[in-house]
Design a protein around this motif. Structure first.
Motif, PDB file in Angstrom:
ATOM      1  N   PHE A 196     -40.192  27.725  31.648  1.00 59.25           N
ATOM      2  CA  PHE A 196     -41.413  27.645  30.838  1.00 59.25           C
ATOM      3  C   PHE A 196     -42.530  27.059  31.680  1.00 59.25           C
ATOM      4  O   PHE A 196     -42.299  26.315  32.635  1.00 59.25           O
ATOM      5  CB  PHE A 196     -41.199  26.869  29.535  1.00 59.25           C
ATOM      6  CG  PHE A 196     -40.721  25.455  29.697  1.00 59.25           C
ATOM      7  CD1 PHE A 196     -41.609  24.390  29.596  1.00 59.25           C
ATOM      8  CD2 PHE A 196     -39.376  25.168  29.912  1.00 59.25           C
ATOM      9  CE1 PHE A 196     -41.175  23.075  29.724  1.00 59.25           C
ATOM     10  CE2 PHE A 196     -38.928  23.864  30.049  1.00 59.25           C
ATOM     11  CZ  PHE A 196     -39.832  22.814  29.953  1.00 59.25           C
ATOM     12  N   THR A 197     -43.764  27.416  31.318  1.00 58.64           N
ATOM     13  CA  THR A 197     -44.907  27.049  32.150  1.00 58.64           C
ATOM     14  C   THR A 197     -46.159  26.894  31.310  1.00 58.64           C
ATOM     15  O   THR A 197     -46.327  27.578  30.289  1.00 58.64           O
ATOM     16  CB  THR A 197     -45.138  28.114  33.233  1.00 58.64           C
ATOM     17  OG1 THR A 197     -46.222  27.727  34.071  1.00 58.64           O
ATOM     18  CG2 THR A 197     -45.455  29.482  32.629  1.00 58.64           C
ATOM     19  N   MET A 198     -47.020  25.994  31.724  1.00 58.42           N
ATOM     20  CA  MET A 198     -48.348  25.872  31.133  1.00 58.42           C
ATOM     21  C   MET A 198     -49.223  26.968  31.735  1.00 58.42           C
ATOM     22  O   MET A 198     -49.129  27.283  32.928  1.00 58.42           O
ATOM     23  CB  MET A 198     -48.945  24.505  31.439  1.00 58.42           C
ATOM     24  CG  MET A 198     -48.069  23.327  31.041  1.00 58.42           C
ATOM     25  SD  MET A 198     -48.203  22.881  29.318  1.00 58.42           S
ATOM     26  CE  MET A 198     -49.502  21.657  29.376  1.00 58.42           C
ATOM     27  N   LEU A 199     -50.094  27.558  30.916  1.00 62.18           N
ATOM     28  CA  LEU A 199     -50.924  28.674  31.353  1.00 62.18           C
ATOM     29  C   LEU A 199     -52.390  28.277  31.402  1.00 62.18           C
ATOM     30  O   LEU A 199     -52.924  27.704  30.451  1.00 62.18           O
ATOM     31  CB  LEU A 199     -50.749  29.860  30.402  1.00 62.18           C
ATOM     32  CG  LEU A 199     -49.340  30.453  30.311  1.00 62.18           C
ATOM     33  CD1 LEU A 199     -49.281  31.508  29.221  1.00 62.18           C
ATOM     34  CD2 LEU A 199     -48.913  31.037  31.647  1.00 62.18           C
ATOM     35  N   ARG A 200     -53.036  28.593  32.520  1.00 62.20           N
ATOM     36  CA  ARG A 200     -54.482  28.451  32.656  1.00 62.20           C
ATOM     37  C   ARG A 200     -55.147  29.772  32.270  1.00 62.20           C
ATOM     38  O   ARG A 200     -54.488  30.810  32.182  1.00 62.20           O
ATOM     39  CB  ARG A 200     -54.835  28.074  34.089  1.00 62.20           C
ATOM     40  CG  ARG A 200     -54.241  26.756  34.558  1.00 62.20           C
ATOM     41  CD  ARG A 200     -54.430  26.587  36.060  1.00 62.20           C
ATOM     42  NE  ARG A 200     -53.724  27.634  36.799  1.00 62.20           N
ATOM     43  CZ  ARG A 200     -53.813  27.812  38.106  1.00 62.20           C
ATOM     44  NH1 ARG A 200     -54.588  27.023  38.836  1.00 62.20           N
ATOM     45  NH2 ARG A 200     -53.127  28.787  38.696  1.00 62.20           N
ATOM     46  N   GLU A 237     -38.082   8.164  30.614  1.00 65.23           N
ATOM     47  CA  GLU A 237     -38.707   7.942  31.911  1.00 65.23           C
ATOM     48  C   GLU A 237     -39.786   8.985  32.133  1.00 65.23           C
ATOM     49  O   GLU A 237     -39.818  10.035  31.481  1.00 65.23           O
ATOM     50  CB  GLU A 237     -37.648   8.019  33.011  1.00 65.23           C
ATOM     51  CG  GLU A 237     -38.096   7.429  34.333  1.00 65.23           C
ATOM     52  CD  GLU A 237     -36.920   7.173  35.256  1.00 65.23           C
ATOM     53  OE1 GLU A 237     -37.091   7.335  36.464  1.00 65.23           O
ATOM     54  OE2 GLU A 237     -35.847   6.801  34.743  1.00 65.23           O
ATOM     55  N   ASN A 238     -40.670   8.709  33.099  1.00 70.43           N
ATOM     56  CA  ASN A 238     -41.705   9.652  33.477  1.00 70.43           C
ATOM     57  C   ASN A 238     -41.316  10.361  34.767  1.00 70.43           C
ATOM     58  O   ASN A 238     -40.708   9.773  35.658  1.00 70.43           O
ATOM     59  CB  ASN A 238     -43.050   8.950  33.660  1.00 70.43           C
ATOM     60  CG  ASN A 238     -43.590   8.401  32.347  1.00 70.43           C
ATOM     61  OD1 ASN A 238     -43.229   8.878  31.280  1.00 70.43           O
ATOM     62  ND2 ASN A 238     -44.444   7.413  32.437  1.00 70.43           N
ATOM     63  N   ILE A 239     -41.673  11.633  34.845  1.00 74.03           N
ATOM     64  CA  ILE A 239     -41.483  12.435  36.050  1.00 74.03           C
ATOM     65  C   ILE A 239     -42.837  13.018  36.418  1.00 74.03           C
ATOM     66  O   ILE A 239     -43.540  13.561  35.558  1.00 74.03           O
ATOM     67  CB  ILE A 239     -40.457  13.555  35.820  1.00 74.03           C
ATOM     68  CG1 ILE A 239     -39.082  12.968  35.481  1.00 74.03           C
ATOM     69  CG2 ILE A 239     -40.359  14.465  37.042  1.00 74.03           C
ATOM     70  CD1 ILE A 239     -38.074  14.006  35.018  1.00 74.03           C
ATOM     71  N   THR A 240     -43.198  12.914  37.681  1.00 75.76           N
ATOM     72  CA  THR A 240     -44.493  13.416  38.136  1.00 75.76           C
ATOM     73  C   THR A 240     -44.288  14.426  39.248  1.00 75.76           C
ATOM     74  O   THR A 240     -43.579  14.167  40.225  1.00 75.76           O
ATOM     75  CB  THR A 240     -45.385  12.270  38.644  1.00 75.76           C
ATOM     76  OG1 THR A 240     -45.583  11.318  37.586  1.00 75.76           O
ATOM     77  CG2 THR A 240     -46.739  12.797  39.086  1.00 75.76           C
ATOM     78  N   THR A 241     -44.891  15.602  39.084  1.00 75.38           N
ATOM     79  CA  THR A 241     -44.955  16.592  40.149  1.00 75.38           C
ATOM     80  C   THR A 241     -46.420  16.794  40.501  1.00 75.38           C
ATOM     81  O   THR A 241     -47.309  16.180  39.903  1.00 75.38           O
ATOM     82  CB  THR A 241     -44.323  17.926  39.714  1.00 75.38           C
ATOM     83  OG1 THR A 241     -45.186  18.589  38.779  1.00 75.38           O
ATOM     84  CG2 THR A 241     -42.960  17.707  39.076  1.00 75.38           C
ATOM     85  N   SER A 242     -46.690  17.661  41.450  1.00 72.71           N
ATOM     86  CA  SER A 242     -48.084  17.918  41.813  1.00 72.71           C
ATOM     87  C   SER A 242     -48.834  18.638  40.692  1.00 72.71           C
ATOM     88  O   SER A 242     -50.067  18.609  40.652  1.00 72.71           O
ATOM     89  CB  SER A 242     -48.156  18.750  43.094  1.00 72.71           C
ATOM     90  OG  SER A 242     -47.507  19.998  42.921  1.00 72.71           O
ATOM     91  N   LEU A 243     -48.105  19.246  39.750  1.00 74.26           N
ATOM     92  CA  LEU A 243     -48.735  20.010  38.678  1.00 74.26           C
ATOM     93  C   LEU A 243     -48.609  19.366  37.302  1.00 74.26           C
ATOM     94  O   LEU A 243     -49.456  19.596  36.437  1.00 74.26           O
ATOM     95  CB  LEU A 243     -48.138  21.416  38.615  1.00 74.26           C
ATOM     96  CG  LEU A 243     -48.207  22.249  39.902  1.00 74.26           C
ATOM     97  CD1 LEU A 243     -47.592  23.618  39.659  1.00 74.26           C
ATOM     98  CD2 LEU A 243     -49.636  22.385  40.382  1.00 74.26           C
ATOM     99  N   TYR A 244     -47.555  18.569  37.073  1.00 73.28           N
ATOM    100  CA  TYR A 244     -47.270  18.080  35.724  1.00 73.28           C
ATOM    101  C   TYR A 244     -47.003  16.585  35.693  1.00 73.28           C
ATOM    102  O   TYR A 244     -46.481  16.003  36.651  1.00 73.28           O
ATOM    103  CB  TYR A 244     -46.037  18.795  35.138  1.00 73.28           C
ATOM    104  CG  TYR A 244     -46.188  20.275  34.970  1.00 73.28           C
ATOM    105  CD1 TYR A 244     -47.176  20.812  34.149  1.00 73.28           C
ATOM    106  CD2 TYR A 244     -45.332  21.163  35.621  1.00 73.28           C
ATOM    107  CE1 TYR A 244     -47.310  22.176  33.981  1.00 73.28           C
ATOM    108  CE2 TYR A 244     -45.461  22.537  35.460  1.00 73.28           C
ATOM    109  CZ  TYR A 244     -46.451  23.038  34.647  1.00 73.28           C
ATOM    110  OH  TYR A 244     -46.580  24.394  34.488  1.00 73.28           O
ATOM    111  N   GLU A 250     -44.197  23.764  41.869  1.00 74.27           N
ATOM    112  CA  GLU A 250     -43.794  24.979  41.163  1.00 74.27           C
ATOM    113  C   GLU A 250     -44.312  24.940  39.720  1.00 74.27           C
ATOM    114  O   GLU A 250     -44.017  23.995  38.979  1.00 74.27           O
ATOM    115  CB  GLU A 250     -42.271  25.096  41.169  1.00 74.27           C
ATOM    116  CG  GLU A 250     -41.701  26.184  40.288  1.00 74.27           C
ATOM    117  CD  GLU A 250     -42.176  27.564  40.699  1.00 74.27           C
ATOM    118  OE1 GLU A 250     -42.739  28.260  39.818  1.00 74.27           O
ATOM    119  OE2 GLU A 250     -42.010  27.931  41.881  1.00 74.27           O
ATOM    120  N   PRO A 251     -45.095  25.961  39.284  1.00 68.85           N
ATOM    121  CA  PRO A 251     -45.629  25.936  37.914  1.00 68.85           C
ATOM    122  C   PRO A 251     -44.584  26.181  36.830  1.00 68.85           C
ATOM    123  O   PRO A 251     -44.793  25.795  35.679  1.00 68.85           O
ATOM    124  CB  PRO A 251     -46.672  27.056  37.930  1.00 68.85           C
ATOM    125  CG  PRO A 251     -46.239  27.967  39.025  1.00 68.85           C
ATOM    126  CD  PRO A 251     -45.601  27.088  40.066  1.00 68.85           C
TER     127      PRO A 251
END
Length: 545
Positions: A418-422, A160-167, A271-272
């Motif tokens: 864990f987090t994606m980094l800009r 399934e897909n999960i969508t947040t404001s960031l991911y 949340e990132p």
């Protein structure tokens, strides 16, 4: 540190010594936890308010204001309640779980006098914004809206897909996830793959078994469940990996044992950092279990933290080409320690991936075909020191003493994020924020231990001061040992010179002191003018009056 024996900080001791050290830590943790609870209670007991309901007080221990989604416990006799600020404004929350508690567990005097009316323990999820170094109090009032009283439902899914404001998150049938950063478009696939391999080493060093074929969860078909709440989604992935029971079975290509691994992931909408708890039920011997986070980054170095700074390391040590020729005692593999985080960033775009830990602190970045961060969950061995290892030929590093407890049989839990980094993100600041959660205290009329009144009259909400969020990290805020004042200790984990500055609550007197809290250099004017600088990997201790 005083709890440790020789070499035990590296987990290299006999079983009896490890059992004694574990008991020391149990006592130390129990004393610390009870002392923290004691002071939280003293603060909440001292709040002067006309409200008579039970209280749920939240504490922000960070020097920066923040908004977080918190899981908290509320114990009450109310079947329906709402949370209100002191002004009467209702604060929304979401019920995750409700349990019935025997009143004797709250205070045995209750049942002693014949009152058997049960209590309810609610696990709730709530989002709050708190100033830096502050507390705020909500009141547990009668009645609530129906949508708050509903317990979160859990559904079983395949993919399934999960969508947040960031991911954007895709959950794959084998339990791995594909992750897309909606802010930058950066994407990584196949995160959270499990890898189980033989461990022919000892307590000092991991060592592979020649000819071993690691087992992964690539073909696994775990049970996957999701539970949605007001602020996010919790995903539960349950694996049952078939693995060899010991080294002999691995050598013979047999697998008669199982390792059960459950991953709980928390996706909060804004949340990132994605929360991750890995629970393992281990009944196998002589193996190492790791979790893989593959990337598509172009990089040759990792960065991770040490006591008061950050260190960069190449994935592959150049000495691997010469260690045997130069007769080194040990092969210099890229297996390294971290304190709270490890990350990799792309050479060109400076985008990256970071892992934060509150438990296991060992990692390796596997360079091919593209950098994969491998986090060691645990190692399972049965001897203190072992001779003729693949990675360390020759004599044992320690004595050849059986250590059956080091097989790590039983159930364990490991906490990560864990987090994606800009390009602009500092993983050190992200990790510090993630590892400094809001804490709570639930005040109810029944206390098993009576305390004398403090004589204080505190507000329902209060804060101390706020530091500028510029990359400096606060490691300590405590009472001074010798004088009346507070000790603030900060350090700089970045590669830039950063000034120490206050956003609010600048004290009247600020003095630089050493680690012994000695010296009295007046630095208030420099801090106020934003010219009191902290160099990379430097720490500063400030006496505040």
């Amino acid at each position: 540190m005083k709890n440790h024996a020789h070499d035990s900080i590296g987990c290299c001791c006999s079983d009896k010594v490890h059992q004694e050290i574990a008991n020391r830590f149990f006592i130390a943790n129990e004393k610390t936890d009870q002392l923290i609870t004691f002071y939280k209670r003293k603060i909440v007991d001292s709040i002067d308010t006309v409200r008579e309901e039970d209280r749920l007080t939240f504490f922000n221990l960070s020097p920066h204001a923040d908004r977080k989604v918190i899981r908290a416990e509320v114990i009450t006799k109310l079947e329906d309640f709402q949370l209100e600020k002191e002004s009467g404004e209702s604060v929304p929350y979401h019920v995750i779980e409700r349990d019935i508690l025997d009143p004797g567990l709250i205070d045995r005097q209750i049942v002693h006098y014949g009152n058997y009316e049960p209590f309810y323990k609610y696990t709730i999820e709530i989002q709050l914004a708190l100033p830096a170094l502050s507390y705020d109090t909500l009141f547990v009032a009668l009645e609530q809206s129906a949508d708050q009283s509903e317990v979160a439902a859990t559904t079983e899914i395949e993919a399934e897909n999960i969508t947040t404001s960031l991911y954007e998150v895709t959950v794959n049938p084998n339990g791995t996830i594909d992750l897309v950063d909606r802010r930058t478009g950066q994407a990584f696939e196949g995160l959270l793959l499990l890898e189980d391999s033989a461990d022919d080493g000892d307590e000092y060093d991991y060592s592979p078994l020649l000819g071993d074929q690691p087992i992964s969860s690539h073909s696994s078909r775990p049970t996957i469940k999701r539970a949605d709440s007001r602020w996010g989604t919790r995903l539960t992935v349950s694996h049952d990996l078939k693995v060899p029971y010991n080294l002999e079975e691995r050598k013979n290509g047999h697998s008669s044992s199982h390792v059960k691994v459950t991953l709980e992931l928390d996706f909060i909408h804004d949340e990132p950092v994605i929360g991750l708890v890995v629970s393992v039920d281990n009944v196998a011997n002589d193996h190492r279990l790791r979790i893989h986070l593959p990337t598509t980054l172009q990089s040759q170095v990792s960065f991770s933290d040490h006591q008061f700074g950050e260190i960069k390391r190449p994935f592959i040590d150049d000495a691997l080409q010469v260690w045997e020729k130069e007769d080194w005692d040990e092969r210099p593999d890229g297996i390294f320690p971290m304190l709270s985080y490890v990350g990799v960033k792309d050479n060109e775009t400076n985008h990256g991936l970071g892992i934060i830990t509150n438990s296991s602190r060992e990692f390796e970045v596997i360079p091919n075909p593209s950098p994969t961060i491998a986090i060691t969950l645990f190692r399972s061995v049965d001897v203190l020191g072992k001779e003729e290892l693949v990675r360390r030929p020759g004599r044992p590093s320690g004595i050849k003493l059986p250590t059956l407890d080091s097989q790590m049989l039983g159930t364990y839990a490991f906490e990560f994020g864990f987090t994606m980094l800009r390009p602009e993100d500092e993983l050190s600041s992200i990790a510090k924020r993630y590892l400094t959660p809001f804490v709570t205290y639930n005040k109810i009329p029944h206390d098993a231990m009576r305390l004398n009144p403090t004589g204080l009259r505190l507000k329902a909400a209060s804060h101390l001061f706020s530091l500028t969020d510029n990359g400096l990290l606060m490691s300590t805020l405590k009472k001074a040992e010798q004088v009346d004042g507070l000790i603030l200790r900060v350090y700089n984990p970045t590669d830039q010179v950063i000034p120490l500055s206050f956003e609010s609550g600048l004290p009247d007197h600020l003095f630089e002191v050493d680690l012994n809290e000695e010296g009295s250099k007046d630095v208030r004017s420099a801090i106020q003018q934003n010219i009191y600088f902290v160099k990379p990997n430097q720490l500063k201790t400030i006496l505040m009056k």
